[in-house]
Scaffold this active site. Structure first.
Site, PDB file in Angstrom:
ATOM      1  N   ALA A  98       4.331   8.257   1.086  1.00 27.00           N
ATOM      2  CA  ALA A  98       4.524   7.523  -0.166  1.00 27.00           C
ATOM      3  C   ALA A  98       5.994   7.107  -0.307  1.00 27.00           C
ATOM      4  CB  ALA A  98       4.109   8.400  -1.346  1.00 27.00           C
ATOM      5  N   SER A  99       6.230   6.099  -1.114  1.00 33.22           N
ATOM      6  CA  SER A  99       7.587   5.626  -1.461  1.00 33.22           C
ATOM      7  C   SER A  99       8.415   5.219  -0.242  1.00 33.22           C
ATOM      8  CB  SER A  99       8.371   6.696  -2.250  1.00 33.22           C
ATOM      9  OG  SER A  99       7.584   7.222  -3.274  1.00 33.22           O
ATOM     10  N   ARG A 100       7.749   4.824   0.826  1.00 30.27           N
ATOM     11  CA  ARG A 100       8.442   4.402   2.065  1.00 30.27           C
ATOM     12  C   ARG A 100       9.289   5.517   2.670  1.00 30.27           C
ATOM     13  NH1 ARG A 100       4.788   1.440   1.499  1.00 30.27           N
ATOM     14  NH2 ARG A 100       4.843  -0.829   1.487  1.00 30.27           N
ATOM     15  N   MET A 101       8.943   6.783   2.324  1.00 32.46           N
ATOM     16  CA  MET A 101       9.670   7.953   2.870  1.00 32.46           C
ATOM     17  C   MET A 101       8.871   8.469   4.073  1.00 32.46           C
ATOM     18  SD  MET A 101      12.423   8.713   1.101  1.00 32.46           S
ATOM     19  CE  MET A 101      12.651  10.489   0.973  1.00 32.46           C
ATOM     20  N   LEU A 130       0.863  -1.176   0.000  1.00 35.59           N
ATOM     21  CA  LEU A 130       0.000   0.000   0.000  1.00 35.59           C
ATOM     22  C   LEU A 130       0.899   1.224   0.000  1.00 35.59           C
ATOM     23  CD1 LEU A 130      -2.665  -0.719   2.766  1.00 35.59           C
ATOM     24  CD2 LEU A 130      -3.023  -0.654   0.304  1.00 35.59           C
TER      25      LEU A 130
END
Ligand SMILES: Cc1cc2nc3c(=O)[nH]c(=O)nc-3n(C[C@H](O)[C@H](O)[C@H](O)COP(=O)(O)O)c2cc1C
Length: 222
Positions: free
Chosen positions: A192-195, A10
């Site tokens: 988002a983007s695991r940031m 997700l």
């Protein structure tokens, strides 16, 4: 057969957290996030995973219900002679964790645990529904082995006879509250983007138990 979840992902996009704009006190942010979880109708947002580790060095984790945010930390109630109670007697260091998927938020609290005042525990016990009070007496020692469900139900019925509805159930000495004094608390907001955003508050100096503690913050890599 193994089960594979490597294609499940997700993107978290519901919020952000900025070190410059968080309040000076983590208690303010904890209460704000708790209120937002209630508004978003998170089921039992005050349910938290409590990790303890006794002298055997084996960690254990289980859910307990946070019943209060105090000026020092958070309070939950349990059986003092349970497995967790024994862990805490041997080692007061613990962590608790909240995860609210609806808000893509995690809160992680590290601190030390101590029993709360017995009068406060009794006041809360007496507020609980009658059947829960009886249940606390049946579950003694909590986490001890029981032969089968019938044994529990018979004990429950016997106690219901001793203490019928509307009679006062005494507060067990083996039951009560613990307060976790917060030493460190991390607020995690999925991005988002695991940031992801991670801001940690650490209590300054040796100011545990002081209401006017000051806190330092830092950002952690996701
Ligand atoms: C949603 C939920 C809420 C719970 N709340 C409590 C609680 O407030 N106090 C408690 O002692 N156990 C609570 N439990 C049960 C604990 O998770 C655990 O099974 C029990 O306390 C025994 O843990 P122990 O063997 O580590 O001592 C709850 C479990 C769930 C799933």
């Amino acid at each position: 057969m193994s089960m594979d979840f490597t294609d499940q992902r997700l993107s978290y996009e519901k919020g952000s957290l900025d070190q410059q704009s968080v309040p000076a006190s983590p208690f303010e942010l904890l209460k704000t996030w708790m209120n937002e979880a209630i508004e978003q109708q998170v089921q039992e947002p005050y349910a938290m995973s409590l990790a303890t580790c006794g002298a055997d060095n084996k960690p254990s984790v289980r859910i307990v219900l946070m019943r209060e945010i105090t000026e020092n930390g958070v309070v939950f109630y349990t059986n003092y002679e349970s497995a967790k109670g024994q862990d805490i007697a041997e080692n007061p260091n613990a962590e608790v964790l909240f995860f609210w998927h609806e808000l893509e938020r995690q809160i992680r609290i590290g601190g030390s645990i101590a029993k709360i005042d017995a009068n406060k525990s009794a006041a809360y016990f007496q507020k609980r529904p009658h059947d829960s009070q009886v249940g606390a007496w049946v579950s003694q020692p909590q986490s001890g082995e029981v032969a089968n469900r019938e044994v529990m139900e018979q004990a429950f019925e016997a106690l219901q006879n001793d203490y019928p509805e509307n009679s006062q159930v005494p507060t067990p000495e083996f039951w009560g509250g613990y307060e976790i004094t917060i030493h460190e608390i991390e607020f995690w907001q999925g991005r988002a983007s695991r940031m992801h955003d991670r801001i940690v508050y650490t209590r300054d100096g040796n100011e545990a138990n002081k209401k006017d503690a000051s806190w330092s913050t830092k950002r952690l890599l996701p």
